[in-house]
Design a protein around this motif. Sequence first.
Motif, PDB file in Angstrom:
ATOM      1  N   GLN A   3       0.734  -1.288  -0.144  1.00 32.55           N
ATOM      2  CA  GLN A   3      -0.077   0.072  -0.016  1.00 32.55           C
ATOM      3  C   GLN A   3       0.798   1.179   0.165  1.00 32.55           C
ATOM      4  O   GLN A   3       1.780   1.308   0.867  1.00 32.55           O
ATOM      5  CB  GLN A   3      -0.837   0.010   1.184  1.00 32.55           C
ATOM      6  N   GLY A   4       0.529   2.259  -0.804  1.00 36.84           N
ATOM      7  CA  GLY A   4       1.238   3.493  -0.950  1.00 36.84           C
ATOM      8  C   GLY A   4       2.204   3.562  -1.836  1.00 36.84           C
ATOM      9  O   GLY A   4       2.944   4.706  -1.721  1.00 36.84           O
ATOM     10  N   TRP A   5       2.911   2.551  -2.220  1.00 38.88           N
ATOM     11  CA  TRP A   5       4.200   2.751  -2.947  1.00 38.88           C
ATOM     12  C   TRP A   5       3.978   3.457  -4.420  1.00 38.88           C
ATOM     13  O   TRP A   5       2.652   3.252  -4.958  1.00 38.88           O
ATOM     14  CB  TRP A   5       4.772   1.152  -3.161  1.00 38.88           C
ATOM     15  N   ARG A   6       5.068   3.955  -4.600  1.00 33.57           N
ATOM     16  CA  ARG A   6       5.113   4.811  -5.959  1.00 33.57           C
ATOM     17  C   ARG A   6       5.940   4.038  -7.030  1.00 33.57           C
ATOM     18  O   ARG A   6       6.849   3.848  -6.855  1.00 33.57           O
ATOM     19  CB  ARG A   6       5.418   6.361  -5.868  1.00 33.57           C
ATOM     20  N   PRO A  25      -7.714   3.706 -11.489  1.00 29.78           N
ATOM     21  CA  PRO A  25      -7.365   5.217 -11.148  1.00 29.78           C
ATOM     22  C   PRO A  25      -5.881   5.357 -10.745  1.00 29.78           C
ATOM     23  O   PRO A  25      -5.390   6.453 -10.860  1.00 29.78           O
ATOM     24  CB  PRO A  25      -8.286   5.359 -10.089  1.00 29.78           C
ATOM     25  N   ASN A  26      -5.244   4.180 -10.355  1.00 28.39           N
ATOM     26  CA  ASN A  26      -3.986   4.537  -9.867  1.00 28.39           C
ATOM     27  C   ASN A  26      -2.722   3.859 -10.624  1.00 28.39           C
ATOM     28  O   ASN A  26      -1.745   4.043 -10.328  1.00 28.39           O
ATOM     29  CB  ASN A  26      -3.647   3.728  -8.328  1.00 28.39           C
ATOM     30  N   GLY A  73      -0.696  -2.621  -9.563  1.00 24.47           N
ATOM     31  CA  GLY A  73      -1.715  -1.632  -9.224  1.00 24.47           C
ATOM     32  C   GLY A  73      -2.864  -2.091  -8.060  1.00 24.47           C
ATOM     33  O   GLY A  73      -3.062  -1.269  -6.888  1.00 24.47           O
ATOM     34  N   GLN A  74      -2.885  -3.288  -8.196  1.00 25.42           N
ATOM     35  CA  GLN A  74      -3.706  -4.140  -6.856  1.00 25.42           C
ATOM     36  C   GLN A  74      -3.034  -3.841  -5.533  1.00 25.42           C
ATOM     37  O   GLN A  74      -3.659  -3.825  -4.547  1.00 25.42           O
ATOM     38  CB  GLN A  74      -4.114  -5.373  -7.295  1.00 25.42           C
ATOM     39  N   GLN A  75      -1.701  -4.049  -5.681  1.00 28.10           N
ATOM     40  CA  GLN A  75      -0.929  -4.125  -4.458  1.00 28.10           C
ATOM     41  C   GLN A  75      -0.958  -2.852  -3.612  1.00 28.10           C
ATOM     42  O   GLN A  75      -0.634  -2.677  -2.381  1.00 28.10           O
ATOM     43  CB  GLN A  75       0.614  -4.925  -4.591  1.00 28.10           C
ATOM     44  N   VAL A  76      -0.721  -1.834  -4.583  1.00 22.74           N
ATOM     45  CA  VAL A  76      -0.384  -0.527  -3.870  1.00 22.74           C
ATOM     46  C   VAL A  76      -1.841   0.140  -3.468  1.00 22.74           C
ATOM     47  O   VAL A  76      -1.494   1.386  -2.641  1.00 22.74           O
ATOM     48  CB  VAL A  76       0.752   0.526  -5.038  1.00 22.74           C
ATOM     49  N   GLY A  77      -2.658  -0.258  -3.872  1.00 18.90           N
ATOM     50  CA  GLY A  77      -3.883   0.347  -3.518  1.00 18.90           C
ATOM     51  C   GLY A  77      -3.989   1.843  -3.897  1.00 18.90           C
ATOM     52  O   GLY A  77      -3.357   2.365  -4.589  1.00 18.90           O
ATOM     53  N   GLU A  78      -5.151   2.549  -3.212  1.00 12.89           N
ATOM     54  CA  GLU A  78      -5.708   4.116  -3.630  1.00 12.89           C
ATOM     55  C   GLU A  78      -4.621   4.851  -3.473  1.00 12.89           C
ATOM     56  O   GLU A  78      -4.366   5.742  -3.817  1.00 12.89           O
ATOM     57  CB  GLU A  78      -7.010   4.171  -2.780  1.00 12.89           C
ATOM     58  N   THR A  79      -3.788   4.647  -2.428  1.00 13.46           N
ATOM     59  CA  THR A  79      -2.841   5.677  -1.571  1.00 13.46           C
ATOM     60  C   THR A  79      -1.444   5.494  -2.514  1.00 13.46           C
ATOM     61  O   THR A  79      -0.563   6.566  -2.569  1.00 13.46           O
ATOM     62  CB  THR A  79      -2.404   5.589  -0.271  1.00 13.46           C
ATOM     63  N   GLY A  80      -1.389   4.440  -3.539  1.00 11.17           N
ATOM     64  CA  GLY A  80      -0.243   4.213  -4.176  1.00 11.17           C
ATOM     65  C   GLY A  80      -0.299   4.626  -5.663  1.00 11.17           C
ATOM     66  O   GLY A  80      -1.549   5.092  -6.043  1.00 11.17           O
TER      67      GLY A  80
END
Length: 263
Positions: free
Chosen positions: A39-42, A83-84, A58-65
Amino acid sequence: MDRYALPHDLSGEPDRLALMSQMLDPQLFFRLRQIGVGQGWRCLEVGAGNGSVSRWLGQQVGETGSVIVSDLTPDLIRAVEAPNVEVKAIDVTSDELGSGYDLVVARALLHHLPGRTAVLGRLAEAVGEGGWLVLEEPDFHPVLATDNPELRDFWEGWLAWAASEDIDYFVGRRIAARMIALGLQDVRAWGETILYRGGSLTARYLSSTMHELHDRLLASGFISPRVWDDAMALFENEDFWSWQNSYVTTVGRRAAGRGRRGS
Ligand SMILES: C[S@@+](CC[C@H](N)C(=O)[O-])C[C@H]1O[C@@H](n2cnc3c(N)ncnc32)[C@H](O)[C@@H]1O
Protein backbone atom coordinates in the motif's frame (compact mmCIF):
# COMPACT_ATOMS: atom_id res chain seq x y z
CA MET A 1 16.79 4.71 -29.21
CA ASP A 2 18.43 1.27 -29.54
CA ARG A 3 17.02 -1.03 -32.21
CA TYR A 4 14.65 -3.66 -30.78
CA ALA A 5 14.65 -7.20 -32.26
CA LEU A 6 11.00 -8.15 -31.56
CA PRO A 7 8.78 -5.11 -32.24
CA HIS A 8 5.09 -5.31 -31.34
CA ASP A 9 3.95 -5.28 -34.98
CA LEU A 10 5.29 -8.82 -35.51
CA SER A 11 2.10 -10.86 -35.89
CA GLY A 12 2.88 -13.33 -33.08
CA GLU A 13 3.97 -10.74 -30.51
CA PRO A 14 0.73 -10.30 -28.50
CA ASP A 15 0.49 -14.08 -28.01
CA ARG A 16 4.19 -14.43 -27.23
CA LEU A 17 3.97 -11.69 -24.58
CA ALA A 18 0.91 -13.39 -23.07
CA LEU A 19 2.85 -16.66 -22.78
CA MET A 20 5.73 -14.72 -21.23
CA SER A 21 3.46 -13.21 -18.57
CA GLN A 22 1.96 -16.60 -17.77
CA MET A 23 5.42 -18.17 -17.51
CA LEU A 24 7.23 -15.44 -15.55
CA ASP A 25 4.72 -13.47 -13.46
CA PRO A 26 4.65 -15.90 -10.49
CA GLN A 27 8.42 -15.71 -9.97
CA LEU A 28 8.54 -11.92 -10.20
CA PHE A 29 5.49 -11.45 -7.95
CA PHE A 30 7.14 -13.70 -5.35
CA ARG A 31 10.25 -11.48 -5.31
CA LEU A 32 8.22 -8.25 -5.26
CA ARG A 33 6.27 -9.55 -2.26
CA GLN A 34 9.56 -10.48 -0.62
CA ILE A 35 10.83 -6.86 -0.77
CA GLY A 36 7.52 -5.77 0.74
CA VAL A 37 5.73 -4.01 -2.13
CA GLY A 38 2.44 -2.78 -0.74
CA GLN A 39 0.00 0.00 0.00
CA GLY A 40 1.11 3.51 -0.86
CA TRP A 41 4.14 2.59 -3.01
CA ARG A 42 4.93 4.77 -6.02
CA CYS A 43 6.08 2.48 -8.87
CA LEU A 44 7.50 2.71 -12.39
CA GLU A 45 7.60 -0.20 -14.82
CA VAL A 46 9.58 0.22 -18.06
CA GLY A 47 9.48 -2.04 -21.14
CA ALA A 48 6.22 -3.43 -19.77
CA GLY A 49 5.05 -5.39 -22.85
CA ASN A 50 1.38 -6.21 -22.15
CA GLY A 51 1.44 -4.68 -18.64
CA SER A 52 0.63 -7.81 -16.60
CA VAL A 53 3.16 -6.86 -13.90
CA SER A 54 1.75 -3.35 -13.50
CA ARG A 55 -1.80 -4.65 -13.43
CA TRP A 56 -0.82 -6.70 -10.36
CA LEU A 57 1.20 -3.81 -8.88
CA GLY A 58 -1.84 -1.53 -9.15
CA GLN A 59 -3.75 -3.97 -6.91
CA GLN A 60 -0.90 -4.18 -4.38
CA VAL A 61 -0.30 -0.44 -3.94
CA GLY A 62 -3.99 0.44 -3.48
CA GLU A 63 -5.61 3.87 -3.66
CA THR A 64 -2.78 5.60 -1.84
CA GLY A 65 -0.14 4.28 -4.25
CA SER A 66 0.47 4.80 -7.95
CA VAL A 67 1.94 2.93 -10.90
CA ILE A 68 3.33 4.27 -14.17
CA VAL A 69 3.31 1.45 -16.72
CA SER A 70 5.39 2.24 -19.80
CA ASP A 71 6.83 0.81 -22.97
CA LEU A 72 8.58 2.12 -26.06
CA THR A 73 5.32 1.21 -27.82
CA PRO A 74 2.55 1.01 -25.18
CA ASP A 75 -0.04 -0.28 -27.70
CA LEU A 76 -0.20 -3.78 -26.15
CA ILE A 77 -0.64 -2.60 -22.54
CA ARG A 78 -4.15 -3.86 -21.85
CA ALA A 79 -6.61 -4.16 -19.02
CA VAL A 80 -4.72 -1.89 -16.66
CA GLU A 81 -7.54 0.61 -16.43
CA ALA A 82 -7.36 1.57 -12.79
CA PRO A 83 -7.37 5.04 -11.25
CA ASN A 84 -3.92 4.47 -9.75
CA VAL A 85 -2.28 3.17 -12.98
CA GLU A 86 -1.10 5.53 -15.71
CA VAL A 87 0.05 4.29 -19.15
CA LYS A 88 2.94 6.17 -20.80
CA ALA A 89 5.19 5.85 -23.86
CA ILE A 90 8.75 5.90 -22.51
CA ASP A 91 11.94 5.11 -24.40
CA VAL A 92 14.09 4.02 -21.51
CA THR A 93 17.30 4.95 -23.35
CA SER A 94 16.46 8.65 -23.65
CA ASP A 95 13.13 9.82 -22.18
CA GLU A 96 12.61 11.42 -18.78
CA LEU A 97 11.83 8.67 -16.24
CA GLY A 98 10.88 10.78 -13.23
CA SER A 99 12.46 10.22 -9.83
CA GLY A 100 11.81 9.30 -6.23
CA TYR A 101 10.05 5.99 -6.92
CA ASP A 102 9.66 3.34 -4.22
CA LEU A 103 9.99 0.71 -6.95
CA VAL A 104 11.46 0.73 -10.45
CA VAL A 105 10.96 -2.59 -12.21
CA ALA A 106 11.80 -4.06 -15.61
CA ARG A 107 11.69 -7.61 -16.94
CA ALA A 108 13.35 -9.01 -20.07
CA LEU A 109 14.43 -5.61 -21.36
CA LEU A 110 18.11 -4.88 -20.74
CA HIS A 111 19.47 -7.87 -22.69
CA HIS A 112 18.02 -6.38 -25.87
CA LEU A 113 19.52 -2.92 -25.42
CA PRO A 114 23.11 -2.27 -26.61
CA GLY A 115 23.14 0.68 -24.18
CA ARG A 116 22.12 -1.59 -21.26
CA THR A 117 24.80 -0.37 -18.85
CA ALA A 118 23.76 3.26 -19.24
CA VAL A 119 20.08 2.29 -18.98
CA LEU A 120 20.72 0.43 -15.74
CA GLY A 121 22.29 3.65 -14.41
CA ARG A 122 19.25 5.68 -15.49
CA LEU A 123 16.88 3.23 -13.77
CA ALA A 124 18.92 3.33 -10.55
CA GLU A 125 18.82 7.14 -10.63
CA ALA A 126 15.02 7.07 -10.72
CA VAL A 127 14.81 5.13 -7.43
CA GLY A 128 14.06 7.29 -4.39
CA GLU A 129 15.65 7.02 -0.96
CA GLY A 130 14.72 3.67 0.59
CA GLY A 131 13.24 2.52 -2.74
CA TRP A 132 14.01 -0.64 -4.74
CA LEU A 133 15.28 -1.45 -8.22
CA VAL A 134 14.10 -4.89 -9.37
CA LEU A 135 15.37 -6.29 -12.67
CA GLU A 136 14.66 -9.71 -14.13
CA GLU A 137 16.82 -10.72 -17.07
CA PRO A 138 17.82 -13.98 -18.78
CA ASP A 139 21.01 -15.96 -18.36
CA PHE A 140 21.15 -18.76 -20.91
CA HIS A 141 23.72 -20.99 -19.22
CA PRO A 142 21.29 -23.89 -18.51
CA VAL A 143 20.30 -24.46 -22.15
CA LEU A 144 23.82 -25.58 -23.04
CA ALA A 145 23.57 -28.36 -20.44
CA THR A 146 21.22 -30.34 -22.67
CA ASP A 147 22.04 -34.01 -23.34
CA ASN A 148 20.66 -33.66 -26.85
CA PRO A 149 23.39 -32.80 -29.44
CA GLU A 150 20.90 -31.40 -31.99
CA LEU A 151 19.41 -29.03 -29.42
CA ARG A 152 22.89 -28.02 -28.27
CA ASP A 153 23.72 -27.11 -31.90
CA PHE A 154 20.57 -25.04 -32.02
CA TRP A 155 21.33 -23.12 -28.82
CA GLU A 156 24.96 -22.53 -29.84
CA GLY A 157 23.72 -21.06 -33.14
CA TRP A 158 21.10 -18.98 -31.35
CA LEU A 159 23.63 -17.54 -28.88
CA ALA A 160 26.12 -16.78 -31.68
CA TRP A 161 23.37 -14.98 -33.62
CA ALA A 162 22.39 -13.01 -30.49
CA ALA A 163 25.99 -11.96 -29.84
CA SER A 164 26.26 -10.78 -33.46
CA GLU A 165 23.18 -8.59 -32.82
CA ASP A 166 24.57 -7.21 -29.52
CA ILE A 167 21.87 -9.03 -27.53
CA ASP A 168 23.37 -10.15 -24.20
CA TYR A 169 21.73 -13.42 -23.15
CA PHE A 170 24.12 -13.69 -20.19
CA VAL A 171 23.35 -10.28 -18.71
CA GLY A 172 21.45 -11.82 -15.78
CA ARG A 173 24.70 -12.65 -13.96
CA ARG A 174 26.13 -9.13 -14.39
CA ILE A 175 23.42 -6.98 -12.83
CA ALA A 176 24.12 -7.49 -9.12
CA ALA A 177 27.72 -6.22 -9.36
CA ARG A 178 26.56 -3.26 -11.43
CA MET A 179 23.89 -2.35 -8.85
CA ILE A 180 26.56 -2.33 -6.13
CA ALA A 181 28.81 -0.13 -8.30
CA LEU A 182 25.87 2.27 -8.59
CA GLY A 183 25.66 2.54 -4.80
CA LEU A 184 22.60 0.34 -4.20
CA GLN A 185 22.45 -1.72 -1.02
CA ASP A 186 20.94 -5.04 0.10
CA VAL A 187 21.68 -6.38 -3.39
CA ARG A 188 20.56 -9.98 -3.92
CA ALA A 189 20.00 -12.13 -7.01
CA TRP A 190 18.25 -15.42 -7.70
CA GLY A 191 18.26 -17.42 -10.94
CA GLU A 192 15.33 -19.69 -11.69
CA THR A 193 14.93 -22.10 -14.55
CA ILE A 194 12.26 -24.53 -15.70
CA LEU A 195 12.71 -28.14 -16.76
CA TYR A 196 10.21 -27.99 -19.58
CA ARG A 197 8.50 -30.62 -21.64
CA GLY A 198 7.88 -30.46 -25.40
CA GLY A 199 4.42 -29.00 -26.04
CA SER A 200 4.31 -27.19 -22.66
CA LEU A 201 3.76 -23.47 -22.08
CA THR A 202 7.52 -22.90 -21.94
CA ALA A 203 8.15 -24.92 -25.12
CA ARG A 204 5.41 -22.95 -26.89
CA TYR A 205 6.95 -19.68 -25.71
CA LEU A 206 10.39 -20.74 -26.99
CA SER A 207 8.95 -21.92 -30.29
CA SER A 208 6.96 -18.72 -30.83
CA THR A 209 10.05 -16.56 -30.14
CA MET A 210 12.05 -18.61 -32.65
CA HIS A 211 9.33 -18.52 -35.30
CA GLU A 212 9.17 -14.71 -35.12
CA LEU A 213 12.89 -14.63 -35.84
CA HIS A 214 12.98 -17.59 -38.28
CA ASP A 215 13.94 -15.67 -41.42
CA ARG A 216 16.67 -13.66 -39.71
CA LEU A 217 18.11 -16.69 -37.92
CA LEU A 218 18.39 -18.79 -41.05
CA ALA A 219 19.66 -15.90 -43.18
CA SER A 220 22.39 -15.29 -40.56
CA GLY A 221 23.90 -18.73 -41.28
CA PHE A 222 24.28 -19.44 -37.52
CA ILE A 223 21.38 -21.95 -37.67
CA SER A 224 21.00 -24.39 -40.58
CA PRO A 225 17.58 -25.62 -41.81
CA ARG A 226 18.38 -29.09 -40.41
CA VAL A 227 19.27 -27.77 -36.95
CA TRP A 228 16.13 -25.60 -37.04
CA ASP A 229 13.86 -28.56 -37.93
CA ASP A 230 15.38 -30.77 -35.22
CA ALA A 231 14.93 -28.13 -32.51
CA MET A 232 11.35 -27.25 -33.49
CA ALA A 233 10.44 -30.97 -33.47
CA LEU A 234 11.88 -31.30 -29.93
CA PHE A 235 9.84 -28.28 -28.74
CA GLU A 236 6.72 -30.22 -29.81
CA ASN A 237 7.77 -33.67 -28.57
CA GLU A 238 5.96 -34.49 -25.31
CA ASP A 239 8.53 -37.17 -24.49
CA PHE A 240 11.32 -34.59 -24.50
CA TRP A 241 12.40 -32.62 -21.41
CA SER A 242 15.12 -30.00 -21.22
CA TRP A 243 16.27 -26.84 -19.41
CA GLN A 244 14.86 -23.44 -20.22
CA ASN A 245 17.26 -20.51 -19.84
CA SER A 246 17.30 -19.10 -16.34
CA TYR A 247 15.74 -15.75 -15.45
CA VAL A 248 17.75 -13.90 -12.86
CA THR A 249 15.87 -11.54 -10.56
CA THR A 250 18.17 -8.95 -9.00
CA VAL A 251 17.03 -6.53 -6.30
CA GLY A 252 18.86 -3.56 -4.79
CA ARG A 253 17.85 -0.70 -2.56
CA ARG A 254 18.84 2.97 -2.35
CA ALA A 255 19.82 3.83 1.19
CA ALA A 256 17.09 5.59 3.16
CA GLY A 257 18.04 9.18 3.92
CA ARG A 258 16.08 12.12 5.23
CA GLY A 259 12.78 11.02 3.69
CA ARG A 260 11.58 7.92 1.88
CA ARG A 261 10.89 9.77 -1.36
CA GLY A 262 12.97 12.08 -3.51
CA SER A 263 11.53 14.76 -5.80
C1 LIG B 1 10.81 -9.11 -24.29
S1 LIG B 1 9.61 -7.85 -24.09
C2 LIG B 1 9.26 -8.00 -22.35
C3 LIG B 1 7.93 -7.41 -21.97
C4 LIG B 1 7.59 -7.46 -20.47
N1 LIG B 1 8.57 -6.74 -19.68
C5 LIG B 1 7.49 -8.87 -19.97
O1 LIG B 1 8.45 -9.37 -19.37
O2 LIG B 1 6.44 -9.52 -20.16
C6 LIG B 1 10.57 -6.36 -24.14
C7 LIG B 1 9.74 -5.09 -24.13
O3 LIG B 1 10.63 -3.97 -24.08
C8 LIG B 1 10.14 -2.94 -24.92
N2 LIG B 1 11.27 -2.09 -25.32
C9 LIG B 1 12.22 -2.33 -26.25
N3 LIG B 1 13.07 -1.28 -26.34
C10 LIG B 1 12.64 -0.36 -25.43
C11 LIG B 1 13.08 0.93 -25.06
N4 LIG B 1 14.14 1.48 -25.64
N5 LIG B 1 12.40 1.61 -24.10
C12 LIG B 1 11.30 1.04 -23.50
N6 LIG B 1 10.83 -0.17 -23.83
C13 LIG B 1 11.48 -0.87 -24.78
C14 LIG B 1 9.50 -3.68 -26.08
O4 LIG B 1 8.56 -2.86 -26.78
C15 LIG B 1 8.88 -4.89 -25.38
O5 LIG B 1 7.54 -4.65 -25.01
